[in-house]
Write a protein that holds these residues in place. Structure first.
Motif, short mmCIF file in Angstrom:
data_model
loop_
_atom_site.label_atom_id
_atom_site.label_comp_id
_atom_site.label_asym_id
_atom_site.label_seq_id
_atom_site.Cartn_x
_atom_site.Cartn_y
_atom_site.Cartn_z
N LYS A 4 47.83 45.26 35.77
CA LYS A 4 48.65 43.32 36.64
C LYS A 4 47.51 42.84 35.74
O LYS A 4 47.97 41.53 35.28
CB LYS A 4 48.90 43.37 37.73
N GLU A 5 46.34 43.17 35.99
CA GLU A 5 45.13 42.27 35.20
C GLU A 5 45.51 42.22 33.80
O GLU A 5 44.91 41.29 33.95
CB GLU A 5 43.92 42.90 35.80
N GLU A 8 47.63 39.15 33.34
CA GLU A 8 47.08 38.55 34.58
C GLU A 8 46.34 37.89 32.78
O GLU A 8 46.55 36.26 32.29
CB GLU A 8 46.50 37.77 35.25
N LEU A 18 51.90 32.25 35.62
CA LEU A 18 52.36 32.89 35.84
C LEU A 18 53.10 32.62 38.17
O LEU A 18 53.87 33.22 38.30
CB LEU A 18 52.20 33.88 36.35
#
Length: 79
Positions: A4-5, A8, A18
């Motif tokens: 996820k990081e 992002e 996002l």
């Protein structure tokens, strides 16, 4: 770094927001082209319906049917 990081970070580096909220997303095939249609929930404009066609660009209109109509006319070379 979590997946996820990483996503992002990639989005940030690419300038992708996002946090953009879209609804009624749909793909329509027309004459060997894919018209991507969506409603922009964050739009402050009455032209919140959008359509994207690869090779033609993005178009905004006041209604779903209208933006699809404009996109088809662009593919047909009528506007």
């Amino acid at each position: 770094m979590s997946l996820k990081e990483h996503i992002e970070e990639c989005a940030f580096e690419s300038g992708v927001d996002l946090e953009v909220s879209n609804s009624n997303e749909e793909n329509i095939e027309y004459k060997d082209h894919v018209i991507e249609v969506w409603y922009d929930e964050n739009s402050n404009s009455p032209l919140a319906w959008n359509a994207f066609i690869k090779g033609f660009g993005t178009y905004s209109e006041y209604g779903r049917e209208r933006v699809i109509h404009v996109a088809k006319r662009k593919i047909d070379g009528l506007c």
